[in-house]
Write an enzyme that holds these catalytic residues in place. Structure first.
Site, PDB file in Angstrom:
ATOM      1  N   GLU A  43      -1.534   1.475  12.042  1.00  0.00           N
ATOM      2  CA  GLU A  43      -1.491   1.165  10.615  1.00  0.00           C
ATOM      3  C   GLU A  43      -1.858   2.382   9.771  1.00  0.00           C
ATOM      4  O   GLU A  43      -1.658   2.386   8.584  1.00  0.00           O
ATOM      5  CB  GLU A  43      -2.454   0.015  10.272  1.00  0.00           C
ATOM      6  CG  GLU A  43      -1.909  -1.344  10.631  1.00  0.00           C
ATOM      7  CD  GLU A  43      -1.792  -1.522  12.132  1.00  0.00           C
ATOM      8  OE1 GLU A  43      -2.781  -1.241  12.845  1.00  0.00           O
ATOM      9  OE2 GLU A  43      -0.717  -1.916  12.588  1.00  0.00           O
ATOM     10  N   LYS A  64       6.036  -4.562   2.665  1.00  0.00           N
ATOM     11  CA  LYS A  64       5.857  -3.712   1.489  1.00  0.00           C
ATOM     12  C   LYS A  64       7.151  -3.008   1.097  1.00  0.00           C
ATOM     13  O   LYS A  64       7.282  -2.485  -0.001  1.00  0.00           O
ATOM     14  CB  LYS A  64       4.740  -2.686   1.759  1.00  0.00           C
ATOM     15  CG  LYS A  64       4.972  -1.893   3.030  1.00  0.00           C
ATOM     16  CD  LYS A  64       3.790  -1.023   3.399  1.00  0.00           C
ATOM     17  CE  LYS A  64       2.681  -1.740   4.113  1.00  0.00           C
ATOM     18  NZ  LYS A  64       2.990  -2.210   5.485  1.00  0.00           N
ATOM     19  N   CYS A  92       1.652 -15.958  12.876  1.00  0.00           N
ATOM     20  CA  CYS A  92       2.936 -15.319  12.615  1.00  0.00           C
ATOM     21  C   CYS A  92       3.314 -14.481  13.830  1.00  0.00           C
ATOM     22  O   CYS A  92       2.487 -14.233  14.721  1.00  0.00           O
ATOM     23  CB  CYS A  92       2.916 -14.475  11.339  1.00  0.00           C
ATOM     24  SG  CYS A  92       2.299 -12.824  11.512  1.00  0.00           S
ATOM     25  N   ARG A 144       0.851  -1.195   0.000  1.00  0.00           N
ATOM     26  CA  ARG A 144       0.000   0.000   0.000  1.00  0.00           C
ATOM     27  C   ARG A 144       0.883   1.240   0.000  1.00  0.00           C
ATOM     28  O   ARG A 144       2.037   1.194   0.437  1.00  0.00           O
ATOM     29  CB  ARG A 144      -0.910   0.028   1.225  1.00  0.00           C
ATOM     30  CG  ARG A 144      -0.129   0.014   2.552  1.00  0.00           C
ATOM     31  CD  ARG A 144      -1.039   0.223   3.743  1.00  0.00           C
ATOM     32  NE  ARG A 144      -0.437  -0.170   4.991  1.00  0.00           N
ATOM     33  CZ  ARG A 144      -0.245   0.659   6.022  1.00  0.00           C
ATOM     34  NH1 ARG A 144      -0.529   1.935   5.914  1.00  0.00           N
ATOM     35  NH2 ARG A 144       0.256   0.207   7.152  1.00  0.00           N
ATOM     36  N   TRP A 174       5.520  -3.446  10.127  1.00  0.00           N
ATOM     37  CA  TRP A 174       4.924  -4.181   8.990  1.00  0.00           C
ATOM     38  C   TRP A 174       5.709  -3.788   7.750  1.00  0.00           C
ATOM     39  O   TRP A 174       5.323  -2.902   7.014  1.00  0.00           O
ATOM     40  CB  TRP A 174       3.450  -3.799   8.827  1.00  0.00           C
ATOM     41  CG  TRP A 174       2.680  -3.740  10.109  1.00  0.00           C
ATOM     42  CD1 TRP A 174       2.402  -2.630  10.839  1.00  0.00           C
ATOM     43  CD2 TRP A 174       2.079  -4.832  10.819  1.00  0.00           C
ATOM     44  NE1 TRP A 174       1.664  -2.964  11.950  1.00  0.00           N
ATOM     45  CE2 TRP A 174       1.454  -4.312  11.959  1.00  0.00           C
ATOM     46  CE3 TRP A 174       2.013  -6.208  10.584  1.00  0.00           C
ATOM     47  CZ2 TRP A 174       0.772  -5.099  12.874  1.00  0.00           C
ATOM     48  CZ3 TRP A 174       1.337  -6.995  11.497  1.00  0.00           C
ATOM     49  CH2 TRP A 174       0.721  -6.432  12.628  1.00  0.00           C
ATOM     50  N   TYR A 205      -8.323  -7.331   8.445  1.00  0.00           N
ATOM     51  CA  TYR A 205      -7.783  -7.056   7.114  1.00  0.00           C
ATOM     52  C   TYR A 205      -7.869  -8.308   6.266  1.00  0.00           C
ATOM     53  O   TYR A 205      -8.070  -9.413   6.790  1.00  0.00           O
ATOM     54  CB  TYR A 205      -6.346  -6.544   7.186  1.00  0.00           C
ATOM     55  CG  TYR A 205      -5.331  -7.528   7.732  1.00  0.00           C
ATOM     56  CD1 TYR A 205      -5.164  -7.707   9.098  1.00  0.00           C
ATOM     57  CD2 TYR A 205      -4.536  -8.288   6.879  1.00  0.00           C
ATOM     58  CE1 TYR A 205      -4.234  -8.608   9.599  1.00  0.00           C
ATOM     59  CE2 TYR A 205      -3.596  -9.180   7.373  1.00  0.00           C
ATOM     60  CZ  TYR A 205      -3.460  -9.343   8.728  1.00  0.00           C
ATOM     61  OH  TYR A 205      -2.542 -10.240   9.216  1.00  0.00           O
ATOM     62  N   ASP A 213      -6.623  -7.941  13.095  1.00  0.00           N
ATOM     63  CA  ASP A 213      -5.433  -7.118  13.331  1.00  0.00           C
ATOM     64  C   ASP A 213      -5.304  -6.841  14.827  1.00  0.00           C
ATOM     65  O   ASP A 213      -5.270  -5.690  15.260  1.00  0.00           O
ATOM     66  CB  ASP A 213      -5.493  -5.810  12.535  1.00  0.00           C
ATOM     67  CG  ASP A 213      -4.168  -5.062  12.650  1.00  0.00           C
ATOM     68  OD1 ASP A 213      -3.118  -5.719  12.580  1.00  0.00           O
ATOM     69  OD2 ASP A 213      -4.184  -3.829  12.855  1.00  0.00           O
TER      70      ASP A 213
END
Ligand code: BEZ
Length: 414
Positions: free
Chosen positions: A106, A359, A322, A58, A356, A259, A277
């Site tokens: 986020e 990405k 995770c 994103r 995170w 999500y 989340d």
């Protein structure tokens, strides 16, 4: 770069062969560095932060510098893409929606819209009715709203790791050792040494990219990074309507956030991955992780799917877990820093953990190598510069007790 090459001396040792470690190795070999990657488990494992098949790409972020880095990351993804036939990012677009009064680590809808507007990132605002008409969501509170951003997508995480691994291996400069945890680490006037069960290795430079395991590694230097670890669950939900399709999405709910991803051919085709989340458990040591996915959190996700999504069977399937390290300093998205100056050779030892970061896989490898090869105060990409201080680590001593009571609130309702 080595003056006296030997079997056990490297220009760079990377500790942690997950996605960021492999990207670091790839970028190091591009710079001509003889590189060793040490991984405590097998490569491409599901034991830590690189677990699972998919991640969100994103551009939208509440922090301008993070959106800038994501913009810059796009050309680095294109570079990594040139090393594999498989698509690294399925450009499904990204829809963020939910309660406009929720702000979270986020992002948050309004804050991210402000940053996108400032950076001329195109997006389309959507109200609850438009979201329900366009995507497979239903029963949204009328107050909900959101936006669609077309450059978002779904990252094929394992293929991204494999692309970085094979590109580094193809250089002939990289060596990969699986199931070789680090048992000792030192840095003194003689240089940097790393011990494992098979002996002592030396290096001019060291990258520690061990995700949730980072504190086990930096403890050998008497250090501790202030992070806590979320053990998280996710699951897949079977499509009952073949027409059901959505972009990657993030839902900021009144109570909780969820999500999810589009259906992809490379991960349980016929199913869509959705996840809570929020943590199953907050821990400071991966050894304390729960034995498996949290049934209660999967049940809440199933309720969300049943209540707010269409065309899906709400029975969670293929559950997985995770571990994600998150910075204890809520102003820091990612932690990327040199070790403190009290450690000899500190500008040649870089630690990345927390946040995170999937990405940013390809660009983070470059950032780490930049730090290892010059004294970086700012990362300059495209036409902007991101101060390294955005990622600085408030180092603690390894003997300090990790303080989980100080875990910051990651989600607020205004
Ligand atoms: C992210 O894109 O940063 C993100 C996506 C899903 C869950 C948490 C973070």
């Amino acid at each position: 770069m080595s003056i006296l090459p030997s079997d056990s001396h490297y220009d760079l040792i990377v500790i942690g062969g997950g996605s960021i470690g492999l990207s670091t190795a790839y970028h190091a070999t591009k710079r001509g560095m003889k590189t060793l990657v040490l991984e405590r488990y097998g490569f491409f494992n599901d034991d830590g932060s690189s677990a699972g098949a998919s991640r969100q790409f994103r551009l939208q972020y509440a922090q301008r510098y993070m959106a800038e880095l994501c913009l810059a990351a796009q050309s680095w993804w294109a570079d990594l893409q040139s090393h594999t036939q498989s698509t690294l990012i399925g450009l499904s677009g990204s829809v963020w929606f939910g309660d406009p009064d929720v702000s979270s680590q986020e992002g948050g809808i309004a804050e991210s819209e402000r940053v996108m507007s400032a950076l001329s990132i195109p997006y389309t605002k959507l109200d609850a009715e438009q979201i329900e008409q366009t995507y497979n969501f239903q029963n949204l509170p009328t107050h909900d709203r959101g936006f669609f951003q077309a450059n978002g997508g779904i990252i094929n995480l394992k293929v991204a790791e494999q692309a970085a691994y094979s590109a580094a291996a193809a250089s002939g400069l990289a060596e990969f050792r699986a199931y070789e945890p680090v048992t000792g680490l030192s840095s003194d006037s003689a240089g940097i040494s790393v011990s494992t069960a098979s002996g002592t290795l030396t290096a001019d430079r060291l990258a520690i990219t061990s995700g949730a395991y980072t504190n086990q590694v930096v403890a050998h230097l008497g250090l501790q990074v202030p992070y806590f670890i979320w053990a998280m669950s996710s699951a897949y939900f079977r499509k009952t309507d073949p027409g059901t399709q959505c972009p990657t999405w993030f839902y900021f709910g009144k109570e909780k956030d969820y999500y999810g991803f589009p259906e992809v051919p490379w991960s349980y085709p016929g199913y869509i991955r959705c996840a809570p989340d929020f943590a199953d458990k907050v821990i400071s040591d991966p050894a304390d992780r729960p034995a498996g996915p949290d049934p209660h959190n999967l049940a809440l996700t199933s309720e969300f799917v049943a209540r707010n999504m269409t065309g899906l069977d709400p029975t969670p399937q293929f559950p997985a877990t995770c571990l994600i390290a998150l910075s204890s300093d809520s102003t820091k998205e990612l932690l990327l820093d040199y070790v403190p100056s009290s450690i000899p050779n500190n500008k040649r030892i870089v630690v990345y953990t927390a946040g995170w970061a999937a990405k940013l896989i390809p660009i983070l490898g470059d950032m780490i190598c930049e730090m290892l090869t010059s004294d970086v105060t700012d990362f300059t990409y495209n036409n902007f510069s991101v101060p390294q201080s955005n990622f600085s680590i408030g180092w603690r001593e390894s003997s300090d007790k990790p303080d989980l009571s100080a875990v910051p609130v990651r989600r607020v309702r205004k």
